[in-house]
Design an enzyme around this catalytic site. Structure first.
Site, PDB file in Angstrom:
ATOM      1  N   ASP A   1      11.773  12.483  31.222  1.00  0.00           N
ATOM      2  CA  ASP A   1      12.905  11.977  31.994  1.00  0.00           C
ATOM      3  C   ASP A   1      12.560  11.567  33.430  1.00  0.00           C
ATOM      4  O   ASP A   1      13.464  11.235  34.202  1.00  0.00           O
ATOM      5  CB  ASP A   1      14.112  12.911  31.898  1.00  0.00           C
TER       6      ASP A   1
ATOM      7  N   ARG B   1      27.733  14.087  39.488  1.00  0.00           N
ATOM      8  CA  ARG B   1      26.944  15.197  38.915  1.00  0.00           C
ATOM      9  C   ARG B   1      27.171  16.488  39.697  1.00  0.00           C
ATOM     10  O   ARG B   1      27.186  17.573  39.123  1.00  0.00           O
ATOM     11  CB  ARG B   1      25.461  14.830  38.889  1.00  0.00           C
TER      12      ARG B   1
ATOM     13  N   GLU C   1      22.467  18.107  46.918  1.00  0.00           N
ATOM     14  CA  GLU C   1      22.240  16.647  46.955  1.00  0.00           C
ATOM     15  C   GLU C   1      23.418  15.893  47.578  1.00  0.00           C
ATOM     16  O   GLU C   1      23.357  14.663  47.723  1.00  0.00           O
ATOM     17  CB  GLU C   1      22.015  16.110  45.530  1.00  0.00           C
TER      18      GLU C   1
ATOM     19  N   ASN D   1      27.750   1.174  31.238  1.00  0.00           N
ATOM     20  CA  ASN D   1      28.198   2.566  31.380  1.00  0.00           C
ATOM     21  C   ASN D   1      27.908   3.308  30.080  1.00  0.00           C
ATOM     22  O   ASN D   1      28.798   3.643  29.302  1.00  0.00           O
ATOM     23  CB  ASN D   1      29.704   2.566  31.700  1.00  0.00           C
TER      24      ASN D   1
HETATM   25  N1  LIG Z   1      25.493   4.488  32.922  1.00  0.00           N
HETATM   26  C1  LIG Z   1      26.257   5.490  33.348  1.00  0.00           C
HETATM   27  N2  LIG Z   1      27.585   5.374  33.349  1.00  0.00           N
HETATM   28  C2  LIG Z   1      28.383   6.364  33.788  1.00  0.00           C
HETATM   29  N3  LIG Z   1      27.946   7.557  34.245  1.00  0.00           N
HETATM   30  C3  LIG Z   1      26.633   7.735  34.263  1.00  0.00           C
HETATM   31  C4  LIG Z   1      25.722   6.729  33.812  1.00  0.00           C
HETATM   32  N4  LIG Z   1      24.467   7.207  33.963  1.00  0.00           N
HETATM   33  C5  LIG Z   1      24.596   8.453  34.472  1.00  0.00           C
HETATM   34  N5  LIG Z   1      25.886   8.776  34.643  1.00  0.00           N
HETATM   35  C6  LIG Z   1      26.395  10.030  35.213  1.00  0.00           C
HETATM   36  O1  LIG Z   1      25.756  10.154  36.490  1.00  0.00           O
HETATM   37  C7  LIG Z   1      25.293  11.469  36.713  1.00  0.00           C
HETATM   38  C8  LIG Z   1      23.785  11.454  36.886  1.00  0.00           C
HETATM   39  O2  LIG Z   1      23.172  11.136  35.639  1.00  0.00           O
HETATM   40  P1  LIG Z   1      21.770  11.773  35.220  1.00  0.00           P
HETATM   41  O3  LIG Z   1      21.520  11.352  33.808  1.00  0.00           O
HETATM   42  O4  LIG Z   1      21.735  13.228  35.528  1.00  0.00           O
HETATM   43  O5  LIG Z   1      20.795  10.974  36.221  1.00  0.00           O
HETATM   44  P2  LIG Z   1      19.263  11.208  36.609  1.00  0.00           P
HETATM   45  O6  LIG Z   1      18.633  12.044  35.517  1.00  0.00           O
HETATM   46  O7  LIG Z   1      18.682   9.842  36.701  1.00  0.00           O
HETATM   47  O8  LIG Z   1      19.248  11.875  37.939  1.00  0.00           O
HETATM   48  C9  LIG Z   1      25.775  12.293  35.530  1.00  0.00           C
HETATM   49  O9  LIG Z   1      27.023  12.879  35.894  1.00  0.00           O
HETATM   50  C10 LIG Z   1      25.963  11.263  34.415  1.00  0.00           C
HETATM   51  O10 LIG Z   1      26.969  11.652  33.492  1.00  0.00           O
HETATM   52  N1  LIG Z   2      10.834  14.926  47.174  1.00  0.00           N
HETATM   53  C1  LIG Z   2      10.853  14.786  45.836  1.00  0.00           C
HETATM   54  N2  LIG Z   2      11.990  15.011  45.181  1.00  0.00           N
HETATM   55  C2  LIG Z   2      11.968  14.865  43.856  1.00  0.00           C
HETATM   56  C3  LIG Z   2      10.823  14.491  43.126  1.00  0.00           C
HETATM   57  N3  LIG Z   2      11.148  14.422  41.815  1.00  0.00           N
HETATM   58  C4  LIG Z   2      12.431  14.758  41.748  1.00  0.00           C
HETATM   59  N4  LIG Z   2      12.925  15.036  42.961  1.00  0.00           N
HETATM   60  C5  LIG Z   2      14.280  15.510  43.291  1.00  0.00           C
HETATM   61  C6  LIG Z   2      15.297  14.447  43.406  1.00  0.00           C
HETATM   62  C7  LIG Z   2      16.534  15.105  42.868  1.00  0.00           C
HETATM   63  O1  LIG Z   2      17.160  15.848  43.887  1.00  0.00           O
HETATM   64  C8  LIG Z   2      16.010  16.094  41.841  1.00  0.00           C
HETATM   65  C9  LIG Z   2      16.038  15.630  40.410  1.00  0.00           C
HETATM   66  O2  LIG Z   2      15.820  14.247  40.316  1.00  0.00           O
HETATM   67  P1  LIG Z   2      16.676  13.318  39.324  1.00  0.00           P
HETATM   68  O3  LIG Z   2      16.296  11.917  39.700  1.00  0.00           O
HETATM   69  O4  LIG Z   2      16.214  13.691  37.946  1.00  0.00           O
HETATM   70  O5  LIG Z   2      18.113  13.634  39.531  1.00  0.00           O
HETATM   71  O6  LIG Z   2      14.672  16.340  42.218  1.00  0.00           O
HETATM   72  C10 LIG Z   2       9.637  14.267  43.844  1.00  0.00           C
HETATM   73  O7  LIG Z   2       8.566  13.947  43.276  1.00  0.00           O
HETATM   74  N5  LIG Z   2       9.693  14.427  45.192  1.00  0.00           N
END
Ligand SMILES: Nc1ncnc2c1ncn2[C@@H]1O[C@H](COP(=O)(O)OP(=O)(O)O)[C@@H](O)[C@H]1O
Ligand SMILES: Nc1nc2c(ncn2[C@H]2C[C@H](O)[C@@H](COP(=O)(O)O)O2)c(=O)[nH]1
Length: 217
Positions: free
Chosen positions: A78, A145, A150, A190
């Site tokens: 991911d 989220r 954050e 979405n």
């Molecule tokens: N395409 C989308 N449409 C609507 N909501 C979304 C979409 N993608 C993510 N979300 C919502 O946004 C938030 C962040 O998604 P997440 O999958 O955890 O992102 P990431 O892993 O990239 O940080 C979650 O609450 C998710 O349900």
């Molecule tokens: N400074 C960094 N922050 C990082 C890195 N990889 C992830 N993250 C942080 C950013 C978000 O707060 C959280 C999870 O990331 P998502 O994109 O999955 O929501 O962790 C990194 O390499 N450096």
């Protein structure tokens, strides 16, 4: 063994889409270490102190995930290891890591990349799927989220950090050439709440996988 990696800024939808792809392909997702990550809240509370440590933590975990993910076909990561450097260099440019830390990190990453299990048979994942979102969407998804540390209400300076990160992702994706890649418009599609959009996105990913592998899934 083949692996698919998701890429994109914070809140882009990587974890959500990873799960959907793995469900479709009957494989497993290897999530980023967030909920059990003891360094992450410390980083958001004091980025100057913890940027380097957090980066080493993520690099270590990511390396372990890649090794595990390669045990079976079609597993999904991911976030890609290729984005680590982007995140770290942003923090370094903000003065949260010194020149020595940057040098040590860059050398360690390079060394580890040479040892990546991909290297045993091929040097890259099968496919990188980048979810592109606008800055406004990024902010609203982070809010949706709801991870406390954050939120802009937790630290208003995150606004500039997120804005710059989102901007740098553009150039990062354009320059990425380690594997076949594709982009999903996370503003328009979405895929979390709209079943039709989800079907469209899954089909796009499957079509691209078939194209790069030259065979039906
Ligand atoms: N395409 C989308 N449409 C609507 N909501 C979304 C979409 N993608 C993510 N979300 C919502 O946004 C938030 C962040 O998604 P997440 O999958 O955890 O992102 P990431 O892993 O990239 O940080 C979650 O609450 C998710 O349900
Ligand atoms: N400074 C960094 N922050 C990082 C890195 N990889 C992830 N993250 C942080 C950013 C978000 O707060 C959280 C999870 O990331 P998502 O994109 O999955 O929501 O962790 C990194 O390499 N450096």
């Amino acid at each position: 063994m083949s692996v698919i990696v998701l890429a994109g800024t914070i809140g882009a939808g990587k974890s959500s889409l990873s799960e959907m792809i793995a469900n479709e392909l009957g494989s497993e997702v290897f999530y980023e270490e967030v909920d059990n990550n003891e360094i992450l809240p410390l980083f958001y509370a004091d980025p100057n102190k913890y940027a380097f440590l957090l980066q080493i933590y993520f690099l270590n975990k990511r390396f372990a995930s890649i090794k595990q993910a390669l045990a079976h076909d079609n597993n999904v990561l991911d976030r890609s290891i290729y984005e680590d450097s982007l995140l770290f260099h942003l923090n370094a440019d903000l003065g949260r890591a010194n020149d020595t830390e940057v040098k040590v990190y860059d050398e360690l990453l390079k060394n580890m990349m040479e040892e990546l299990p991909y290297a045993a048979h091929k040097k890259h994942p099968d496919l990188l799927v980048h979810i592109k979102v606008s800055f406004e969407t990024m902010l609203s998804r982070i809010e949706k989220r709801g991870r406390e540390f954050e939120q802009l209400s937790y630290d208003p300076s995150l606004y500039d950090y997120y804005k710059e990160l989102n901007k740098r992702y553009e150039a990062w994706y354009q320059n990425y050439d380690e594997s076949p890649k594709m982009e999903i418009d996370g503003d328009a599609l979405n895929f979390v709440e709209d079943e039709e959009a989800a079907k469209v996105v899954i089909q796009m990913v499957k079509d691209k996988l078939e194209e790069v592998r030259g065979e039906k899934l």
